[in-house]
Design a protein around this motif. Structure first.
Motif, PDB file in Angstrom:
ATOM      1  N   MET A  84       0.984  -1.064  -0.063  1.00 36.29           N
ATOM      2  CA  MET A  84       0.173  -0.069  -0.035  1.00 36.29           C
ATOM      3  C   MET A  84       0.966   1.341  -0.043  1.00 36.29           C
ATOM      4  O   MET A  84       0.435   2.016  -0.886  1.00 36.29           O
ATOM      5  CB  MET A  84      -1.012   0.223   1.202  1.00 36.29           C
ATOM      6  CG  MET A  84      -2.247  -0.624   1.082  1.00 36.29           C
ATOM      7  SD  MET A  84      -3.385  -0.427   2.298  1.00 36.29           S
ATOM      8  CE  MET A  84      -2.696  -1.194   3.765  1.00 36.29           C
ATOM      9  N   SER A  85       2.122   1.175   0.903  1.00 35.84           N
ATOM     10  CA  SER A  85       2.883   2.441   1.284  1.00 35.84           C
ATOM     11  C   SER A  85       3.539   2.806  -0.510  1.00 35.84           C
ATOM     12  O   SER A  85       3.511   3.749  -0.978  1.00 35.84           O
ATOM     13  CB  SER A  85       3.898   2.019   1.945  1.00 35.84           C
ATOM     14  OG  SER A  85       4.738   3.065   2.044  1.00 35.84           O
ATOM     15  N   SER A  86       3.849   1.557  -1.297  1.00 40.18           N
ATOM     16  CA  SER A  86       4.499   1.850  -2.287  1.00 40.18           C
ATOM     17  C   SER A  86       3.654   2.316  -3.442  1.00 40.18           C
ATOM     18  O   SER A  86       4.124   3.264  -4.360  1.00 40.18           O
ATOM     19  CB  SER A  86       5.094   0.707  -2.764  1.00 40.18           C
ATOM     20  OG  SER A  86       4.287  -0.177  -3.228  1.00 40.18           O
ATOM     21  N   GLU A  87       2.403   2.209  -3.417  1.00 36.82           N
ATOM     22  CA  GLU A  87       1.468   2.642  -4.344  1.00 36.82           C
ATOM     23  C   GLU A  87       1.025   4.124  -4.197  1.00 36.82           C
ATOM     24  O   GLU A  87       0.417   4.777  -4.833  1.00 36.82           O
ATOM     25  CB  GLU A  87       0.526   1.574  -4.776  1.00 36.82           C
ATOM     26  CG  GLU A  87       0.970   0.170  -5.208  1.00 36.82           C
ATOM     27  CD  GLU A  87      -0.055  -0.825  -5.250  1.00 36.82           C
ATOM     28  OE1 GLU A  87       0.425  -2.050  -5.414  1.00 36.82           O
ATOM     29  OE2 GLU A  87      -1.208  -0.546  -5.040  1.00 36.82           O
ATOM     30  N   LEU A  88       0.891   4.371  -2.704  1.00 36.33           N
ATOM     31  CA  LEU A  88       0.190   5.459  -2.431  1.00 36.33           C
ATOM     32  C   LEU A  88       0.787   6.769  -3.108  1.00 36.33           C
ATOM     33  O   LEU A  88      -0.048   7.698  -3.521  1.00 36.33           O
ATOM     34  CB  LEU A  88       0.778   5.913  -1.028  1.00 36.33           C
ATOM     35  CG  LEU A  88       0.088   6.928  -0.341  1.00 36.33           C
ATOM     36  CD1 LEU A  88      -1.401   7.009  -0.474  1.00 36.33           C
ATOM     37  CD2 LEU A  88       0.580   7.094   1.052  1.00 36.33           C
TER      38      LEU A  88
END
Lengths: 188, 159
Positions: free
Chosen positions: A14-18
């Motif tokens: 999730m963090s990387s796509e945020l």
């Protein structure tokens, strides 16, 4: 796999796509904002260009502090060292990729960063009719702003872009001049 | 994989950019900007939720979903967990973050209190969007009594 391990992976994903999702949402919103104005429809690219470069610049100005605090790199002595730090440390730290450095000019004041993809657009669909200029300018602004804070005036521009159908994404970096610290007027 | 700091920097510029576009002197202008930010957060929250593997979405209860937001979502976005979660067990939840990262750089205490809503709108939408993908319709608002502590109120909407 235990529930705990699963959790860690989800968070990371999730963090990387945020960032890319948020960037995509911002671009979409700006396109919508300007589409309502009939007069500027044709100049959309130019307008979005003029907005993203300064925003990217602002990000770069703050990013460099974060970078210097976390990376422990010392002062770069020349543009070649700078290129190495940008590609191997900065890009790796912030975008998780390491572009390759190529096409040095004979004078050593220009080089290219080659990326396999445009790092900002992994999960984003380009709004219809708008060129990839929109995406590239944020990154160029970031590079310019960050380097200015370490006393280097540079120009950064996309010369190839996978979004436009090129085989790779190529960012051309050009050293303009060293920025000397300017003393405030009256303090000689 | 983008570093978390990039999101924070981008968020600051995003608020500034949209505020420049949408604000007009009247009170209506401010509201429009906040709802634009909230709408963007909603779409990003939805997209984040859609990318979760199906197994993780097998929540038994509504409370489990809220706990997921407080732990997993918050860690993914802000590298920390929510500091407290309270509920009246009737569909209202209050999520409190004592040091909300998007407010920390601004100030502490009462200075800039007026500016705080701009920096919360996107995150409210993010919560609402993720909940939406997890099958829950909600209204999310935020309040700040004193920076950088803020409370997110989630009210579940029964269809």
């Amino acid at each position: 796999m235990s529930r705990q391990a699963n959790r860690g992976t989800e968070s990371k994903k999730m963090s990387s796509e945020l960032f890319t999702l948020t960037y995509g949402a911002l671009v979409t919103q700006l396109c919508k904002d300007y589409e309502n104005d009939e007069d500027v429809n044709k100049q959309l690219d130019k307008i979005v260009f003029s907005h993203f470069l300064p925003r990217g610049y602002n990000i770069g100005v703050r990013l460099i502090e974060d970078f210097l605090a976390r990376s422990n790199v010392g002062r770069c002595h020349d543009f070649r060292e700078t290129a190495d730090v940008i590609a191997k440390v900065a890009f790796k730290m912030y975008l998780g990729i390491t572009p390759s450095i190529t096409n040095w000019s004979p004078a050593g004041d220009e080089f290219s960063l080659i990326l396999e993809n445009n790092p900002l657009v992994d999960f984003v669909e380009l709004p219809d009719n708008h060129s990839s200029l929109i995406y590239s300018n944020l990154l160029c602004g970031v590079l310019r702003g960050a380097l200015e804070m370490v006393q280097m005036a540079v120009e950064a521009k996309f010369v190839q872009d996978t979004l436009k159908g090129d085989g790779v994404t190529e960012i051309r970096m050009r050293f303009i001049r060293r920025i000397e610290d300017n003393l405030p007027a009256g303090e000689e | 994989m983008a570093d978390a700091a990039l999101f924070e920097f981008l968020h600051t510029e995003m608020v500034a950019e949209l505020w420049a576009h949408h604000s007009d002197p009247g009170p209506g202008g401010q509201k429009m900007s906040l709802s634009v930010l909230e709408g963007m957060g909603f779409r990003v929250g939805q997209a984040l939720g859609e990318r979760l593997p199906q197994e993780t979405l097998a929540f038994r209860e509504e409370l489990d979903v809220l706990k997921f937001l407080c732990k997993d979502l918050w860690v993914a976005v802000f590298q920390k967990q929510m500091d407290s979660l309270r509920t009246n067990h009737q569909g209202t939840y209050v999520l409190q973050d004592n040091s909300f990262p998007l407010l920390i750089r601004m100030a502490s205490g009462l200075q800039y209190l007026e500016e705080a809503p701009k920096f919360l709108a996107f995150t409210c939408g993010l919560l609402r969007g993720t909940l939406s993908t997890l099958g829950i319709k909600s209204l999310v608002t935020a309040s700040v009594a004193s920076l950088p502590t803020c409370k997110f109120q989630v009210v579940i909407q029964k269809t």
